[in-house]
Design a protein around this motif. Structure first.
Motif, PDB file in Angstrom:
ATOM      1  N   PHE A 240       0.806  -1.222   0.000  1.00 42.23           N
ATOM      2  CA  PHE A 240       0.000   0.000   0.000  1.00 42.23           C
ATOM      3  C   PHE A 240       0.841   1.276   0.000  1.00 42.23           C
ATOM      4  N   LEU A 241       2.154   1.117   0.033  1.00 44.89           N
ATOM      5  CA  LEU A 241       3.041   2.266  -0.007  1.00 44.89           C
ATOM      6  C   LEU A 241       3.387   2.645  -1.442  1.00 44.89           C
ATOM      7  N   GLU A 242       3.428   3.941  -1.700  1.00 38.54           N
ATOM      8  CA  GLU A 242       3.970   4.401  -2.961  1.00 38.54           C
ATOM      9  C   GLU A 242       5.470   4.112  -2.980  1.00 38.54           C
ATOM     10  N   ASN A 243       6.070   4.167  -4.156  1.00 36.37           N
ATOM     11  CA  ASN A 243       7.515   4.037  -4.246  1.00 36.37           C
ATOM     12  C   ASN A 243       8.184   5.090  -3.375  1.00 36.37           C
ATOM     13  N   ASP A 244       9.102   4.647  -2.555  1.00 37.66           N
ATOM     14  CA  ASP A 244       9.828   5.538  -1.643  1.00 37.66           C
ATOM     15  C   ASP A 244       8.940   6.088  -0.523  1.00 37.66           C
ATOM     16  N   GLY A 245       7.854   5.375  -0.232  1.00 36.89           N
ATOM     17  CA  GLY A 245       6.974   5.783   0.860  1.00 36.89           C
ATOM     18  C   GLY A 245       7.536   5.370   2.210  1.00 36.89           C
ATOM     19  N   TRP A 246       7.095   6.056   3.257  1.00 36.47           N
ATOM     20  CA  TRP A 246       7.608   5.837   4.620  1.00 36.47           C
ATOM     21  C   TRP A 246       6.584   5.098   5.476  1.00 36.47           C
ATOM     22  N   LEU A 247       7.095   4.206   6.314  1.00 33.07           N
ATOM     23  CA  LEU A 247       6.300   3.538   7.341  1.00 33.07           C
ATOM     24  C   LEU A 247       6.905   3.876   8.694  1.00 33.07           C
ATOM     25  N   ALA A 248       6.074   4.342   9.639  1.00 31.50           N
ATOM     26  CA  ALA A 248       6.569   4.752  10.958  1.00 31.50           C
ATOM     27  C   ALA A 248       5.681   4.176  12.052  1.00 31.50           C
ATOM     28  N   PHE A 249       6.327   3.591  13.071  1.00 34.11           N
ATOM     29  CA  PHE A 249       5.632   2.999  14.214  1.00 34.11           C
ATOM     30  C   PHE A 249       5.980   3.722  15.508  1.00 34.11           C
ATOM     31  N   GLU A 250       4.999   3.826  16.406  1.00 33.26           N
ATOM     32  CA  GLU A 250       5.310   4.007  17.824  1.00 33.26           C
ATOM     33  C   GLU A 250       5.403   2.609  18.427  1.00 33.26           C
ATOM     34  N   HIS A 251       6.327   2.426  19.386  1.00 33.44           N
ATOM     35  CA  HIS A 251       6.490   1.115  20.014  1.00 33.44           C
ATOM     36  C   HIS A 251       7.008   1.276  21.432  1.00 33.44           C
ATOM     37  N   GLY A 252       7.213   0.163  22.123  1.00 34.99           N
ATOM     38  CA  GLY A 252       7.684   0.189  23.497  1.00 34.99           C
ATOM     39  C   GLY A 252       9.127   0.646  23.616  1.00 34.99           C
ATOM     40  N   TYR A 253       9.478   1.103  24.808  1.00 30.03           N
ATOM     41  CA  TYR A 253      10.802   1.672  25.053  1.00 30.03           C
ATOM     42  C   TYR A 253      11.942   0.687  24.810  1.00 30.03           C
ATOM     43  N   ASP A 254      11.639  -0.623  24.885  1.00 30.50           N
ATOM     44  CA  ASP A 254      12.675  -1.647  24.730  1.00 30.50           C
ATOM     45  C   ASP A 254      12.524  -2.440  23.431  1.00 30.50           C
ATOM     46  N   GLN A 255      11.770  -1.900  22.466  1.00 34.39           N
ATOM     47  CA  GLN A 255      11.491  -2.640  21.239  1.00 34.39           C
ATOM     48  C   GLN A 255      12.175  -2.058  20.000  1.00 34.39           C
ATOM     49  N   GLY A 256      12.971  -1.034  20.161  1.00 28.05           N
ATOM     50  CA  GLY A 256      13.578  -0.373  19.018  1.00 28.05           C
ATOM     51  C   GLY A 256      14.373  -1.318  18.129  1.00 28.05           C
TER      52      GLY A 256
END
Length: 290
Positions: A240-256
Protein backbone atom coordinates in the motif's frame (compact mmCIF):
# COMPACT_ATOMS: atom_id res chain seq x y z
CA UNK A 1 -27.30 28.39 47.20
CA UNK A 2 -23.61 28.89 47.75
CA UNK A 3 -21.19 26.33 49.12
CA UNK A 4 -18.77 27.01 51.94
CA UNK A 5 -16.02 26.06 49.47
CA UNK A 6 -14.31 28.75 47.47
CA UNK A 7 -12.41 27.99 44.29
CA UNK A 8 -9.16 28.08 46.25
CA UNK A 9 -10.30 25.94 49.18
CA UNK A 10 -11.96 23.35 46.93
CA UNK A 11 -8.78 23.09 44.90
CA UNK A 12 -6.61 22.68 48.01
CA UNK A 13 -8.93 20.05 49.50
CA UNK A 14 -8.83 18.04 46.30
CA UNK A 15 -5.05 18.24 46.02
CA UNK A 16 -4.67 16.89 49.56
CA UNK A 17 -6.94 13.91 48.82
CA UNK A 18 -5.15 13.15 45.56
CA UNK A 19 -1.75 13.33 47.27
CA UNK A 20 -2.92 10.89 49.91
CA UNK A 21 -3.98 8.57 47.09
CA UNK A 22 -0.45 8.61 45.60
CA UNK A 23 -1.60 10.54 42.56
CA UNK A 24 1.34 11.55 40.36
CA UNK A 25 -0.12 14.90 39.25
CA UNK A 26 -2.50 16.08 41.99
CA UNK A 27 -2.42 19.81 41.19
CA UNK A 28 -3.06 19.33 37.48
CA UNK A 29 -5.78 16.73 38.00
CA UNK A 30 -7.58 18.83 40.62
CA UNK A 31 -7.49 21.91 38.40
CA UNK A 32 -8.79 20.05 35.34
CA UNK A 33 -11.65 18.52 37.31
CA UNK A 34 -12.61 21.80 38.94
CA UNK A 35 -12.58 23.62 35.60
CA UNK A 36 -14.84 20.92 34.22
CA UNK A 37 -17.26 21.18 37.14
CA UNK A 38 -17.35 24.98 36.84
CA UNK A 39 -17.33 24.98 33.02
CA UNK A 40 -14.59 27.60 33.16
CA UNK A 41 -11.08 27.93 31.69
CA UNK A 42 -7.97 27.40 33.79
CA UNK A 43 -7.45 31.16 34.06
CA UNK A 44 -10.68 31.41 36.10
CA UNK A 45 -9.04 29.52 38.98
CA UNK A 46 -6.29 32.09 39.18
CA UNK A 47 -8.51 35.13 38.66
CA UNK A 48 -11.31 34.26 41.09
CA UNK A 49 -9.80 32.14 43.92
CA UNK A 50 -12.17 33.64 46.51
CA UNK A 51 -15.36 32.98 44.53
CA UNK A 52 -17.72 30.50 46.23
CA UNK A 53 -18.93 27.43 44.41
CA UNK A 54 -22.64 26.73 44.24
CA UNK A 55 -23.87 23.62 46.04
CA UNK A 56 -24.43 21.94 42.68
CA UNK A 57 -20.87 22.76 41.58
CA UNK A 58 -19.49 21.44 44.87
CA UNK A 59 -21.45 18.21 44.49
CA UNK A 60 -20.33 17.72 40.88
CA UNK A 61 -16.70 18.53 41.63
CA UNK A 62 -16.34 16.07 44.51
CA UNK A 63 -18.19 13.40 42.55
CA UNK A 64 -15.60 13.82 39.77
CA UNK A 65 -12.83 13.78 42.37
CA UNK A 66 -14.08 10.49 43.82
CA UNK A 67 -13.93 8.92 40.37
CA UNK A 68 -10.32 10.04 40.02
CA UNK A 69 -9.49 8.66 43.47
CA UNK A 70 -10.58 5.20 42.26
CA UNK A 71 -7.98 5.52 39.49
CA UNK A 72 -10.26 6.43 36.58
CA UNK A 73 -8.28 8.54 34.07
CA UNK A 74 -9.01 12.26 34.05
CA UNK A 75 -9.42 12.17 30.28
CA UNK A 76 -12.28 9.69 30.56
CA UNK A 77 -13.88 11.64 33.42
CA UNK A 78 -14.00 14.93 31.52
CA UNK A 79 -14.30 13.29 28.08
CA UNK A 80 -11.47 15.26 26.51
CA UNK A 81 -7.69 15.31 26.10
CA UNK A 82 -5.47 17.77 24.26
CA UNK A 83 -3.06 16.37 21.68
CA UNK A 84 -0.87 18.45 19.37
CA UNK A 85 -2.80 21.48 20.70
CA UNK A 86 -6.03 19.91 19.41
CA UNK A 87 -8.85 19.31 21.92
CA UNK A 88 -10.04 15.75 21.30
CA UNK A 89 -13.05 13.95 22.65
CA UNK A 90 -12.08 10.63 24.23
CA UNK A 91 -14.01 7.63 25.52
CA UNK A 92 -13.25 4.31 27.23
CA UNK A 93 -13.44 2.68 23.78
CA UNK A 94 -10.16 4.31 22.76
CA UNK A 95 -6.69 4.82 24.16
CA UNK A 96 -5.98 8.18 25.77
CA UNK A 97 -3.64 10.20 23.51
CA UNK A 98 -0.29 10.68 25.24
CA UNK A 99 2.53 13.23 24.83
CA UNK A 100 5.01 10.55 23.74
CA UNK A 101 2.83 9.84 20.71
CA UNK A 102 3.47 13.40 19.54
CA UNK A 103 6.98 12.18 18.71
CA UNK A 104 5.47 9.99 16.00
CA UNK A 105 3.80 13.07 14.54
CA UNK A 106 7.04 15.06 14.73
CA UNK A 107 9.08 12.34 13.05
CA UNK A 108 6.47 11.86 10.32
CA UNK A 109 6.40 15.59 9.62
CA UNK A 110 10.18 15.74 9.53
CA UNK A 111 10.31 13.11 6.78
CA UNK A 112 7.29 14.07 4.69
CA UNK A 113 6.30 17.71 5.34
CA UNK A 114 5.99 19.66 2.11
CA UNK A 115 5.64 16.51 -0.01
CA UNK A 116 2.64 15.06 -1.80
CA UNK A 117 0.73 11.82 -1.35
CA UNK A 118 -1.93 10.28 0.86
CA UNK A 119 -1.37 9.43 4.52
CA UNK A 120 -2.71 6.40 6.41
CA UNK A 121 -3.08 6.05 10.19
CA UNK A 122 -3.69 2.46 11.31
CA UNK A 123 -5.41 1.89 14.65
CA UNK A 124 -6.45 5.54 14.69
CA UNK A 125 -8.47 5.51 17.96
CA UNK A 126 -9.54 9.08 18.69
CA UNK A 127 -7.96 10.14 15.40
CA UNK A 128 -5.21 11.98 17.27
CA UNK A 129 -2.30 11.17 14.95
CA UNK A 130 -4.36 11.46 11.77
CA UNK A 131 -5.86 14.79 12.78
CA UNK A 132 -2.52 16.22 13.91
CA UNK A 133 -0.99 15.36 10.52
CA UNK A 134 -4.06 16.60 8.65
CA UNK A 135 -3.95 19.92 10.51
CA UNK A 136 -0.29 20.42 9.62
CA UNK A 137 -0.63 19.32 5.97
CA UNK A 138 -4.08 20.50 4.85
CA UNK A 139 -3.35 19.83 1.17
CA UNK A 140 -2.89 16.09 1.77
CA UNK A 141 -5.60 13.51 2.28
CA UNK A 142 -5.40 11.54 5.54
CA UNK A 143 -7.22 8.26 6.14
CA UNK A 144 -7.62 6.67 9.56
CA UNK A 145 -8.70 3.06 10.13
CA UNK A 146 -9.76 1.39 13.37
CA UNK A 147 -11.19 -2.02 14.17
CA UNK A 148 -13.80 -0.66 16.58
CA UNK A 149 -16.87 1.13 15.10
CA UNK A 150 -17.10 3.37 18.17
CA UNK A 151 -13.52 4.56 17.61
CA UNK A 152 -14.22 5.31 13.93
CA UNK A 153 -17.27 7.31 14.98
CA UNK A 154 -15.35 9.20 17.66
CA UNK A 155 -12.51 10.09 15.27
CA UNK A 156 -15.04 11.33 12.71
CA UNK A 157 -16.69 13.45 15.39
CA UNK A 158 -13.33 14.93 16.38
CA UNK A 159 -12.60 15.84 12.76
CA UNK A 160 -15.98 17.57 12.51
CA UNK A 161 -15.53 19.44 15.78
CA UNK A 162 -12.10 20.67 14.66
CA UNK A 163 -13.33 21.57 11.15
CA UNK A 164 -10.61 19.38 9.62
CA UNK A 165 -11.83 18.54 6.13
CA UNK A 166 -8.93 16.43 4.81
CA UNK A 167 -9.27 13.46 7.19
CA UNK A 168 -11.68 10.55 6.78
CA UNK A 169 -12.11 7.52 9.00
CA UNK A 170 -13.09 3.93 8.24
CA UNK A 171 -13.85 0.83 10.27
CA UNK A 172 -11.96 -2.39 9.68
CA UNK A 173 -8.99 -4.55 10.65
CA UNK A 174 -5.76 -2.86 9.61
CA UNK A 175 -5.72 -2.68 5.76
CA UNK A 176 -9.13 -4.33 5.32
CA UNK A 177 -11.04 -1.22 4.04
CA UNK A 178 -8.38 -0.83 1.33
CA UNK A 179 -9.15 -4.22 -0.18
CA UNK A 180 -12.82 -4.77 0.67
CA UNK A 181 -15.10 -5.02 -2.36
CA UNK A 182 -17.22 -1.92 -2.68
CA UNK A 183 -14.98 0.21 -0.45
CA UNK A 184 -14.60 3.82 -1.58
CA UNK A 185 -10.87 3.72 -0.82
CA UNK A 186 -10.02 0.34 -2.35
CA UNK A 187 -6.58 0.34 -3.96
CA UNK A 188 -5.45 3.64 -2.44
CA UNK A 189 -1.67 4.06 -2.15
CA UNK A 190 0.14 6.10 0.49
CA UNK A 191 3.29 8.16 0.72
CA UNK A 192 3.22 7.73 4.51
CA UNK A 193 1.75 5.08 6.79
CA UNK A 194 1.85 5.64 10.55
CA UNK A 195 0.65 3.46 13.41
CA UNK A 196 0.56 3.31 17.17
CA UNK A 197 -0.49 -0.35 17.35
CA UNK A 198 -0.84 -2.63 20.39
CA UNK A 199 2.71 -3.40 21.53
CA UNK A 200 2.54 -4.44 25.19
CA UNK A 201 3.10 -8.05 26.26
CA UNK A 202 0.01 -9.64 27.82
CA UNK A 203 1.82 -10.37 31.11
CA UNK A 204 3.36 -6.90 31.45
CA UNK A 205 2.86 -5.69 35.06
CA UNK A 206 2.21 -2.13 33.83
CA UNK A 207 -1.21 -3.29 32.66
CA UNK A 208 -2.27 -3.38 36.31
CA UNK A 209 -1.09 0.16 37.03
CA UNK A 210 -2.36 3.68 36.45
CA UNK A 211 -4.64 4.77 33.62
CA UNK A 212 -4.08 1.70 31.43
CA UNK A 213 -6.25 -0.35 33.81
CA UNK A 214 -9.24 1.49 32.33
CA UNK A 215 -8.19 1.46 28.67
CA UNK A 216 -9.31 -1.15 26.09
CA UNK A 217 -7.00 -4.15 26.40
CA UNK A 218 -7.24 -4.94 22.68
CA UNK A 219 -5.62 -1.59 21.91
CA UNK A 220 -2.73 -2.31 24.25
CA UNK A 221 -1.71 -5.97 24.07
CA UNK A 222 -0.15 -7.95 21.23
CA UNK A 223 1.20 -11.48 20.96
CA UNK A 224 4.82 -12.42 20.20
CA UNK A 225 6.29 -10.23 22.95
CA UNK A 226 4.14 -7.32 21.82
CA UNK A 227 5.41 -7.43 18.23
CA UNK A 228 2.69 -9.39 16.39
CA UNK A 229 0.77 -6.39 15.04
CA UNK A 230 3.94 -4.51 14.14
CA UNK A 231 5.10 -7.55 12.13
CA UNK A 232 1.76 -7.79 10.36
CA UNK A 233 1.62 -4.11 9.46
CA UNK A 234 5.23 -3.96 8.29
CA UNK A 235 4.74 -7.06 6.11
CA UNK A 236 1.56 -5.86 4.40
CA UNK A 237 2.31 -2.12 4.24
CA UNK A 238 4.58 -2.75 1.22
CA UNK A 239 1.42 -3.42 -0.82
CA UNK A 240 0.00 0.00 0.00
CA UNK A 241 3.04 2.27 -0.01
CA UNK A 242 3.97 4.40 -2.96
CA UNK A 243 7.51 4.04 -4.25
CA UNK A 244 9.83 5.54 -1.64
CA UNK A 245 6.97 5.78 0.86
CA UNK A 246 7.61 5.84 4.62
CA UNK A 247 6.30 3.54 7.34
CA UNK A 248 6.57 4.75 10.96
CA UNK A 249 5.63 3.00 14.21
CA UNK A 250 5.31 4.01 17.82
CA UNK A 251 6.49 1.11 20.01
CA UNK A 252 7.68 0.19 23.50
CA UNK A 253 10.80 1.67 25.05
CA UNK A 254 12.68 -1.65 24.73
CA UNK A 255 11.49 -2.64 21.24
CA UNK A 256 13.58 -0.37 19.02
CA UNK A 257 16.10 -3.02 17.97
CA UNK A 258 13.42 -5.64 17.36
CA UNK A 259 11.33 -3.30 15.19
CA UNK A 260 14.39 -2.24 13.18
CA UNK A 261 15.24 -5.89 12.53
CA UNK A 262 11.65 -6.63 11.44
CA UNK A 263 11.63 -3.75 8.96
CA UNK A 264 15.13 -4.38 7.62
CA UNK A 265 14.32 -8.05 7.02
CA UNK A 266 11.36 -6.96 4.89
CA UNK A 267 13.51 -4.70 2.75
CA UNK A 268 12.84 -1.29 4.25
CA UNK A 269 15.67 1.20 3.77
CA UNK A 270 17.16 3.89 6.03
CA UNK A 271 15.53 2.30 9.08
CA UNK A 272 16.14 4.38 12.20
CA UNK A 273 14.76 4.65 15.73
CA UNK A 274 13.97 8.01 17.33
CA UNK A 275 13.74 8.63 21.06
CA UNK A 276 10.87 10.14 23.03
CA UNK A 277 11.04 13.11 25.41
CA UNK A 278 12.29 10.81 28.18
CA UNK A 279 15.21 9.54 26.12
CA UNK A 280 13.66 6.14 25.40
CA UNK A 281 13.36 4.43 22.02
CA UNK A 282 9.84 5.26 20.84
CA UNK A 283 9.48 5.63 17.05
CA UNK A 284 11.02 3.48 14.32
CA UNK A 285 10.60 4.25 10.63
CA UNK A 286 11.91 3.31 7.23
CA UNK A 287 11.16 3.85 3.54
CA UNK A 288 10.24 1.25 0.98
CA UNK A 289 11.46 0.92 -2.61
CA UNK A 290 10.22 -2.20 -4.44
Amino acid sequence: MLSTFTVESALKAAIVQLQEGDNTSPSIDAAVLLCHALDKPRSFLLTWPEKHLTLDQESQFFALLNRRLTGEPVAYIVGEREFWSLPLKVSPSTLIPRPDTERLVEVALDKTYGKDGNILDLGTGTGAIALALASEMPNRQVIGIDLRPEAQQLATENATNLSIKNADFYQGSWFEPLVSEGSTIIGTKFALIVSNPPYIEKNDPHLEQGDVRFEPITALVAEEKGLADIKYIAKHAVNFLENDGWLAFEHGYDQGLAVREIMQALGYLDVITEKDYGGNDRVTLGRYLP
